[in-house]
Enzyme design. Structure first.
Site, PDB file in Angstrom:
ATOM      1  N   THR A  69      27.706 -26.500   8.858  1.00 46.90           N
ATOM      2  CA  THR A  69      28.791 -26.062   9.736  1.00 46.90           C
ATOM      3  C   THR A  69      28.597 -24.597  10.068  1.00 46.90           C
ATOM      4  O   THR A  69      28.177 -23.825   9.213  1.00 46.90           O
ATOM      5  CB  THR A  69      30.172 -26.235   9.071  1.00 46.90           C
ATOM      6  OG1 THR A  69      31.144 -25.484   9.807  1.00 46.90           O
ATOM      7  CG2 THR A  69      30.195 -25.724   7.632  1.00 46.90           C
ATOM      8  N   ARG A  77      34.801 -35.876  13.935  1.00 49.21           N
ATOM      9  CA  ARG A  77      35.564 -35.247  12.844  1.00 49.21           C
ATOM     10  C   ARG A  77      36.345 -36.270  12.010  1.00 49.21           C
ATOM     11  O   ARG A  77      36.906 -35.937  10.977  1.00 49.21           O
ATOM     12  CB  ARG A  77      36.564 -34.233  13.412  1.00 49.21           C
ATOM     13  CG  ARG A  77      35.897 -32.972  13.959  1.00 49.21           C
ATOM     14  CD  ARG A  77      36.958 -32.022  14.509  1.00 49.21           C
ATOM     15  NE  ARG A  77      36.361 -30.811  15.074  1.00 49.21           N
ATOM     16  CZ  ARG A  77      36.097 -29.714  14.373  1.00 49.21           C
ATOM     17  NH1 ARG A  77      36.370 -29.674  13.084  1.00 49.21           N
ATOM     18  NH2 ARG A  77      35.584 -28.651  14.960  1.00 49.21           N
ATOM     19  N   MET A 106       0.210 -14.300  12.697  1.00 48.57           N
ATOM     20  CA  MET A 106      -0.243 -13.245  11.781  1.00 48.57           C
ATOM     21  C   MET A 106      -0.201 -13.719  10.330  1.00 48.57           C
ATOM     22  O   MET A 106       0.497 -14.669   9.996  1.00 48.57           O
ATOM     23  CB  MET A 106       0.620 -12.003  11.958  1.00 48.57           C
ATOM     24  CG  MET A 106       0.201 -11.180  13.161  1.00 48.57           C
ATOM     25  SD  MET A 106       1.153  -9.664  13.268  1.00 48.57           S
ATOM     26  CE  MET A 106       0.180  -8.735  14.429  1.00 48.57           C
ATOM     27  N   ILE A 136       6.253  -8.114   8.032  1.00 46.96           N
ATOM     28  CA  ILE A 136       6.561  -9.410   8.660  1.00 46.96           C
ATOM     29  C   ILE A 136       5.845 -10.554   7.955  1.00 46.96           C
ATOM     30  O   ILE A 136       6.205 -11.708   8.118  1.00 46.96           O
ATOM     31  CB  ILE A 136       6.224  -9.428  10.168  1.00 46.96           C
ATOM     32  CG1 ILE A 136       4.718  -9.307  10.397  1.00 46.96           C
ATOM     33  CG2 ILE A 136       6.982  -8.372  10.928  1.00 46.96           C
ATOM     34  CD1 ILE A 136       4.290  -9.715  11.789  1.00 46.96           C
ATOM     35  N   ASP A 137       4.814 -10.253   7.148  1.00 43.97           N
ATOM     36  CA  ASP A 137       4.020 -11.325   6.530  1.00 43.97           C
ATOM     37  C   ASP A 137       4.690 -11.968   5.321  1.00 43.97           C
ATOM     38  O   ASP A 137       4.240 -13.000   4.836  1.00 43.97           O
ATOM     39  CB  ASP A 137       2.652 -10.783   6.061  1.00 43.97           C
ATOM     40  CG  ASP A 137       1.785 -10.367   7.230  1.00 43.97           C
ATOM     41  OD1 ASP A 137       2.028 -10.872   8.336  1.00 43.97           O
ATOM     42  OD2 ASP A 137       0.885  -9.534   7.043  1.00 43.97           O
ATOM     43  N   ARG A 172       5.609  -8.814  15.887  1.00 39.79           N
ATOM     44  CA  ARG A 172       6.202  -7.605  15.307  1.00 39.79           C
ATOM     45  C   ARG A 172       7.324  -7.056  16.174  1.00 39.79           C
ATOM     46  O   ARG A 172       8.073  -6.187  15.760  1.00 39.79           O
ATOM     47  CB  ARG A 172       5.143  -6.499  15.215  1.00 39.79           C
ATOM     48  CG  ARG A 172       4.178  -6.650  14.093  1.00 39.79           C
ATOM     49  CD  ARG A 172       3.424  -5.340  13.912  1.00 39.79           C
ATOM     50  NE  ARG A 172       2.297  -5.497  13.009  1.00 39.79           N
ATOM     51  CZ  ARG A 172       2.413  -5.542  11.692  1.00 39.79           C
ATOM     52  NH1 ARG A 172       3.592  -5.448  11.130  1.00 39.79           N
ATOM     53  NH2 ARG A 172       1.353  -5.693  10.939  1.00 39.79           N
ATOM     54  N   GLU A 215      -3.988 -16.126  10.637  1.00 36.52           N
ATOM     55  CA  GLU A 215      -5.228 -15.404  11.010  1.00 36.52           C
ATOM     56  C   GLU A 215      -6.197 -15.270   9.839  1.00 36.52           C
ATOM     57  O   GLU A 215      -7.396 -15.107  10.033  1.00 36.52           O
ATOM     58  CB  GLU A 215      -4.905 -14.036  11.618  1.00 36.52           C
ATOM     59  CG  GLU A 215      -4.162 -13.091  10.705  1.00 36.52           C
ATOM     60  CD  GLU A 215      -3.839 -11.752  11.367  1.00 36.52           C
ATOM     61  OE1 GLU A 215      -4.524 -11.380  12.327  1.00 36.52           O
ATOM     62  OE2 GLU A 215      -2.898 -11.090  10.895  1.00 36.52           O
ATOM     63  N   GLY A 234       0.826  -1.211   0.000  1.00 39.42           N
ATOM     64  CA  GLY A 234       0.000   0.000   0.000  1.00 39.42           C
ATOM     65  C   GLY A 234       0.855   1.253   0.000  1.00 39.42           C
ATOM     66  O   GLY A 234       0.638   2.188  -0.779  1.00 39.42           O
TER      67      GLY A 234
END
Length: 786
Positions: free
Chosen positions: A529, A472, A208, A165-166, A301, A264, A120
């Site tokens: 590693t 190792r 979310m 964040i989405d 968030r 959500e 937006g």
């Protein structure tokens, strides 16, 4: 393809003014992006302005648009949210509002905007750009500005970065803030798992994602959730029965907890919402299980940004300034995106259009199309989740009669267990018998091999270290015994998960094929590693977790340093001869210098760094942070550097040192490492299945693979996951120092120096040329990004 290095020194920002704003919902990492824009802008001699409170501040003007200095963005790298504020703005949606905003920008000569926000916010920026010349003419007619200003400020350039964040923006694999939000979710899931197991509970977790299921999907992958609901992929008719059957089967297998993740915006195939409460009621009514709902809300968030988000935002911020410097009146508004491991520039409106197409496809019930439009990364996640979460009844599984062994080699790395789990489950789905080898090749030689089932690896994704045990030891000294074990257990393929030793081990097995026919089987190496020093891949499983451990410690140390003032910390990181952790840790923590083996340094450079810090102490930022890779120089040890700084800084600053040690190897794996380990392991197992079919000789009744391309390493290379024969990778390897001869992250080294105020050259040949949003074909999705 060889390219001539092209340096940005010829791109001067003198006379240019850049405004930076954050808009829409906040996201962790926005501050890192703001910091990078400001410092890169000042570095190229442009004026940089903060626009406080997003578009609202642009419309209101006055003290909301302020020129900033280098120091203005000090100490914001580790802060979540956005320090310059963000607001929804109704007035900017009107022409009058935009007219006022244009006037406020022209007053300060700002014709370059860097907008950090969601689709937006970026669409609004594009409209503003398209109207710009008309707005200026209107301002001139109203007598607000003169004709001179109309000519001088005729064009507005816009570059966007997606902070959300989405991860709901098409055209980029990751948006700023997504990785940090996943960290918050996984922290909660890990905490819930312990309490749920104590009580045999079912937990329904709501995350979310009103229009995008990315967070739900990746967290389900990262924690091995029993069921996930996302908007792009509604469950089929009758899902209630299927889910309850799945949950009760898991309980019958002695699984003490069930986790269901709900985005959500989750819907069913009739576009009706599926809520967390509805899911809980269903489980309680049908199964009588003790069920709890946790709604994570705005926790996702919040908090400090992860190392990945800081590096991503810093890279994008620098790239955004370069894009503004190179922009011409003909350049469309662009958005800086991430494709695989590469920064690219895409036309803003193409990305916005495709993002809107996804919503349209979902509204019209075209869900397969919606998933495809989301991009390769999303599609890969969904396919991998489907593959790993549902076990078909034994009667429905194919039977191949192939035995595949999985082992860990080298030092432990977080995410190894997630990779083993994925390998075992995909192998069983493909119809193979899966075997686990305990304690690497040493255990192999001693016959520590056992069959491993679907249920045995439940709950492994969140476990740190190596549950199978790892050593190792290389196979060279045990070749005969290992060959005997392979014959005894009829092992037809190997998956080796580990670091440089795993790569070397597979080279040794490949070279021993002429003596031992048992090694003529498909073999795949997965790089795991913390050092990230394996040839053939940009990332190794475990490196992200280690980086986060370093950055977390650096944050705490910086806090203690700013409390005491005039203090410099010298921090030693692991990594052998590979400087990845020191360099990237320095970039993510905002350090003043990082000493690494790959870039030789001498006493003069140490002296220059001390002088640089002495100058810094005269400003308001009275603390310093220096990282040193453990093997960067045998004479300039951590103690030596500490003593030198202490002596030279006498009276100006005092010094402390800190050796981080093995804490970098431990801890729960980060979401990136769980997800990366899971996905590359699933892909590797499918490759093994394909190779087994190709190399099975019916007449002899056995597998015989002796070509170079039957011993491969699966790595992330720029934009794709690629299988590369280990024999071919030999030429790319420095075996003495156990590092690749060329390392991609060295190109980011100048960024760290620029953001710490050093003069340096930065090769921009790789910097994004404007591309178009690629619509991938289903076939391409298989080569997939992370």
């Amino acid at each position: 393809m060889d390219h001539q290095p092209k340096f940005f020194e010829n791109l001067s920002g003198t006379g240019k003014a850049i405004g930076v704003l954050t808009s829409g919902g906040d996201a962790q990492g926005m501050n890192a992006a703001v910091r990078a824009v400001v410092r890169m802008g000042i570095y190229v001699k442009a004026k940089v302005y903060f626009v406080y409170e997003g578009y609202q501040g642009m419309v209101d003007g006055g003290d909301n648009i302020v020129e900033v200095s280098w120091e203005s963005v000090s100490s914001i790298l580790q802060v979540g949210g956005t320090v310059i504020g963000s607001a929804r703005c109704k007035s900017f949606r009107t022409r009058e509002g935009r007219l006022q905003a244009a006037y406020n920008l022209v007053q300060r000569g700002i014709t370059n905007l860097c907008v950090i926000g969601g689709d937006g916010s970026l669409t609004g920026a594009n409209l503003f750009r398209e109207e710009w010349s008309g707005l200026l003419e209107e301002l001139a007619q109203n007598g607000k500005i003169d004709e001179e200003a109309v000519k001088k400020y005729a064009y507005l350039n816009i570059v966007g970065m997606v902070g959300s964040i989405d991860n709901d923006f098409c055209g980029t694999d990751m948006t700023i803030g997504t990785d940090s939000a996943l960290h918050r979710i996984i922290e909660v899931v890990d905490a819930i798992m312990t309490t749920a197991q104590s009580h045999q509970r079912t937990f329904v977790l709501e995350v979310m994602g009103r229009h995008c299921g990315y967070l739900a999907l990746v967290s389900a992958l990262a924690c091995g959730a029993d069921w996930v609901f996302i908007p792009e992929y509604p469950p089929e008719e009758g899902w209630e029965d299927s889910m309850c059957v799945k949950l009760s089967e898991n309980r019958a297998r002695k699984k003490r907890l069930n986790i269901i993740i709900v985005a959500e915006g989750a819907i069913d195939c009739h576009n009706k919402p599926i809520t967390s409460e509805k899911v809980k009621d269903l489980v309680v009514q049908r199964l009588g299980f003790d069920t709890r709902v946790t709604i994570l809300g705005h926790v996702q968030r919040g908090g400090t940004p992860s190392a990945f988000d800081r590096i991503l935002a810093s890279r994008m911020g620098v790239e955004a300034v370069l894009a503004l410097l190179e922009a011409t009146p003909a350049t469309p508004a662009c958005v800086v995106s991430l494709s695989g491991n590469q920064a690219v520039r895409l036309p803003l409106m193409e990305c916005v259009q495709m993002t809107q197409e996804v919503q349209k496809a979902m509204d019209e019930g075209r869900f397969v199309e919606a998933v495809r439009l989301r991009g390769r990364s999303f599609e890969n996640n969904l396919n991998t989740y489907k593959l790993l979460s549902h076990k078909k009844p034994d009667a429905e599984l194919p039977k191949t009669n192939f035995n595949v062994a999985v082992l860990n080699v080298g030092a432990p790395a977080a995410g190894m267990n997630a990779a083993v789990r994925a390998a075992v489950r995909v192998g069983i789905t493909e119809g193979h018998k899966m075997f686990a080898v305990i304690d690497g090749f040493e255990g192999f030689a001693r016959g520590k091999i056992k069959e491993i089932s679907w249920g045995d690896v439940g709950g492994w994704t969140g476990q740190g270290g190596s549950i199978l045990g790892t050593k190792r030891t290389l196979p060279a000294k045990y070749l005969e015994k290992i060959a005997d074990q392979m014959r005894t257990n009829n092992i037809n393929a190997l998956m080796v998960i580990g670091g440089f030793e795993a790569y070397e081990s597979c080279l040794q097995l490949h070279e021993a094929r002429s003596r031992f026919e048992e090694f003529c089987v498909p073999i795949c190496v997965l790089p795991a590693t913390i050092s990230n020093n394996v040839p053939g891949t940009d990332f190794s499983i475990g490196a992200d977790t280690a980086l986060n451990a370093i950055v977390e410690t650096c944050d705490r140390i910086k806090q203690s340093a700013s409390g005491t003032k005039r203090r410099v910390f010298i921090i030693e990181t692991m990594g052998g001869y590979c400087g990845y952790l020191a360099n990237m840790g320095a970039l993510a923590a905002g350090a003043d210098a990082a000493y690494i083996f790959e870039e030789q340094f001498d006493i003069r450079e140490l002296q220059a760094n001390v002088e640089h810090l002495t100058e810094k102490m005269k400003t308001s930022i009275q603390r310093g942070l220096v990282l040193r890779n453990e093997n960067c120089n045998e004479n300039y040890t951590t103690d030596f550097i500490y003593q030198l700084y202490s002596e030279e800084g006498k009276g100006v600053f005092d010094c402390r040192k800190n050796v981080l040690g093995h804490m970098q190897q431990g801890g729960a794996p980060s979401p990136f490492d769980r997800n990366f380990g899971t996905k590359i392991s699933a892909k590797a197992m499918q490759w093994i299945s394909k190779k087994l079919k190709e190399t099975y000789r019916k007449g002899a009744g056995k597998v015989f693979a002796n070509t170079d391309d039957s011993v491969c390493l699966l790595g992330m290379r720029r934009r794709n996951l690629v299988f590369q024969p280990v024999a071919e990778l030999k030429t790319e390897t420095d075996f003495v120092h156990r590092i690749p001869k060329e390392q991609w992250w060295l190109k980011l080294r100048p960024l760290m120096k620029i953001l710490a105020k050093y003069k340096t050259s930065y090769d921009v040949s790789d910097s994004g040329q404007l591309e178009h949003v690629a619509m991938h074909s289903p076939k391409e999705a298989e080569t997939g990004a992370i």
